[in-house]
Scaffold this active site. Sequence first.
Site, PDB file in Angstrom:
ATOM      1  N   GLU A  31     -30.106  -9.515 -45.732  1.00  0.00           N
ATOM      2  CA  GLU A  31     -29.819  -8.118 -46.052  1.00  0.00           C
ATOM      3  C   GLU A  31     -31.102  -7.288 -46.054  1.00  0.00           C
ATOM      4  O   GLU A  31     -32.179  -7.807 -46.359  1.00  0.00           O
ATOM      5  CB  GLU A  31     -29.168  -8.036 -47.443  1.00  0.00           C
ATOM      6  CG  GLU A  31     -27.653  -8.028 -47.425  1.00  0.00           C
ATOM      7  CD  GLU A  31     -27.053  -6.695 -46.960  1.00  0.00           C
ATOM      8  OE1 GLU A  31     -27.717  -5.926 -46.261  1.00  0.00           O
ATOM      9  OE2 GLU A  31     -25.894  -6.441 -47.320  1.00  0.00           O
TER      10      GLU A  31
ATOM     11  N   ASP B 181     -28.211  -3.383 -53.451  1.00  0.00           N
ATOM     12  CA  ASP B 181     -28.196  -2.276 -54.407  1.00  0.00           C
ATOM     13  C   ASP B 181     -27.198  -2.630 -55.521  1.00  0.00           C
ATOM     14  O   ASP B 181     -27.544  -3.359 -56.437  1.00  0.00           O
ATOM     15  CB  ASP B 181     -27.832  -1.009 -53.611  1.00  0.00           C
ATOM     16  CG  ASP B 181     -27.852   0.262 -54.431  1.00  0.00           C
ATOM     17  OD1 ASP B 181     -28.320   0.224 -55.579  1.00  0.00           O
ATOM     18  OD2 ASP B 181     -27.396   1.304 -53.925  1.00  0.00           O
TER      19      ASP B 181
ATOM     20  N   ARG C 216     -34.781   4.493 -39.382  1.00  0.00           N
ATOM     21  CA  ARG C 216     -34.764   3.022 -39.308  1.00  0.00           C
ATOM     22  C   ARG C 216     -36.003   2.464 -38.613  1.00  0.00           C
ATOM     23  O   ARG C 216     -36.404   1.334 -38.838  1.00  0.00           O
ATOM     24  CB  ARG C 216     -33.526   2.535 -38.553  1.00  0.00           C
ATOM     25  CG  ARG C 216     -32.206   2.846 -39.219  1.00  0.00           C
ATOM     26  CD  ARG C 216     -31.094   2.039 -38.559  1.00  0.00           C
ATOM     27  NE  ARG C 216     -29.757   2.531 -38.875  1.00  0.00           N
ATOM     28  CZ  ARG C 216     -29.066   2.168 -39.959  1.00  0.00           C
ATOM     29  NH1 ARG C 216     -29.599   1.342 -40.825  1.00  0.00           N
ATOM     30  NH2 ARG C 216     -27.849   2.640 -40.170  1.00  0.00           N
TER      31      ARG C 216
HETATM   32  P1  IMP Z   1     -24.660  -2.276 -52.089  1.00  0.00           P
HETATM   33  O1  IMP Z   1     -24.513  -1.174 -53.113  1.00  0.00           O
HETATM   34  O2  IMP Z   1     -25.476  -3.418 -52.628  1.00  0.00           O
HETATM   35  O3  IMP Z   1     -23.332  -2.707 -51.560  1.00  0.00           O
HETATM   36  O4  IMP Z   1     -25.471  -1.666 -50.879  1.00  0.00           O
HETATM   37  C1  IMP Z   1     -24.755  -1.028 -49.869  1.00  0.00           C
HETATM   38  C2  IMP Z   1     -25.578  -0.524 -48.753  1.00  0.00           C
HETATM   39  O5  IMP Z   1     -26.080   0.724 -49.159  1.00  0.00           O
HETATM   40  C3  IMP Z   1     -26.815  -1.284 -48.294  1.00  0.00           C
HETATM   41  O6  IMP Z   1     -26.544  -2.315 -47.416  1.00  0.00           O
HETATM   42  C4  IMP Z   1     -27.563  -0.176 -47.599  1.00  0.00           C
HETATM   43  O7  IMP Z   1     -27.072  -0.001 -46.289  1.00  0.00           O
HETATM   44  C5  IMP Z   1     -27.210   1.014 -48.427  1.00  0.00           C
HETATM   45  N1  IMP Z   1     -28.289   1.388 -49.356  1.00  0.00           N
HETATM   46  C6  IMP Z   1     -28.409   1.101 -50.656  1.00  0.00           C
HETATM   47  N2  IMP Z   1     -29.530   1.632 -51.173  1.00  0.00           N
HETATM   48  C7  IMP Z   1     -30.123   2.283 -50.142  1.00  0.00           C
HETATM   49  C8  IMP Z   1     -31.336   3.050 -50.022  1.00  0.00           C
HETATM   50  O8  IMP Z   1     -32.113   3.267 -50.967  1.00  0.00           O
HETATM   51  N3  IMP Z   1     -31.604   3.555 -48.791  1.00  0.00           N
HETATM   52  C9  IMP Z   1     -30.811   3.363 -47.709  1.00  0.00           C
HETATM   53  N4  IMP Z   1     -29.676   2.654 -47.771  1.00  0.00           N
HETATM   54  C10 IMP Z   1     -29.338   2.125 -48.982  1.00  0.00           C
HETATM   55 MG    MG Z   2     -26.999  -1.791 -44.904  1.00  0.00          MG
END
Ligand code: IMP
Ligand code: MG
Length: 178
Positions: free
Chosen positions: A102, A106, A168
């Site tokens: 990953e 987050d 990116r």
């Molecule tokens: P999750 O909340 O762990 O499911 O994260 C979901 C997705 O949110 C990640 O895979 C990223 O694509 C995106 N994401 C979370 N935090 C950030 C950030 O600070 N910048 C850019 N994308 C983020």
């Molecule tokens: Mg992502």
Amino acid sequence: MRETVILDKKFREMIPGNVISKRIDEMAESINRDFKNSDVVFLGILNGAFLFAAELFKRIDLKAQISFVKLASYEGTRTSGSIKELIGWNEDIKNKTVIIIEDIVDTGYTLERIAGELRIRKVAGFKVATLLFKPDSYKKKIPIDYIGFEIPNDFVVGFGLDYDGYGRNLPSVYTLIQ
Ligand code: IMP
Ligand code: MG
């Protein structure tokens, strides 16, 4: 380039590319040590993980395969919220040891979805490697085995991570200037 503008927002460099590179060396070393003599499948989560996956994988010295899946959003027919589906499975991962790659963990929602799919597909086991981790945001129980950097709960871009599809390609990680 210590500051950069993407669309309507300003970002400041937080983790320089050379620091990221050294950290990925260390992560790969740990994985090479932990999985010595085993056959593993790396599973990159698109789009964000493509760069980290490439940098990590070229440092891997194991009998290893790599594959990618993508979490695609589509509008539910009934519900107002968007539903996410994992697409692109093309490797037989049954009974394989999988290392999920990953860009960032987050809340852990994405990771939990992927873990569920891996259980359905009857993998032998899985580990998680992420470049970035937001511990204050993480709400799940799945252990994160290999963490590049723990970061505060702020929005970041670069090294694969995007803001509205842009940023990116930045070789460092940048954080939003509030
Ligand atoms: P999750 O909340 O762990 O499911 O994260 C979901 C997705 O949110 C990640 O895979 C990223 O694509 C995106 N994401 C979370 N935090 C950030 C950030 O600070 N910048 C850019 N994308 C983020
Ligand atoms: Mg992502």
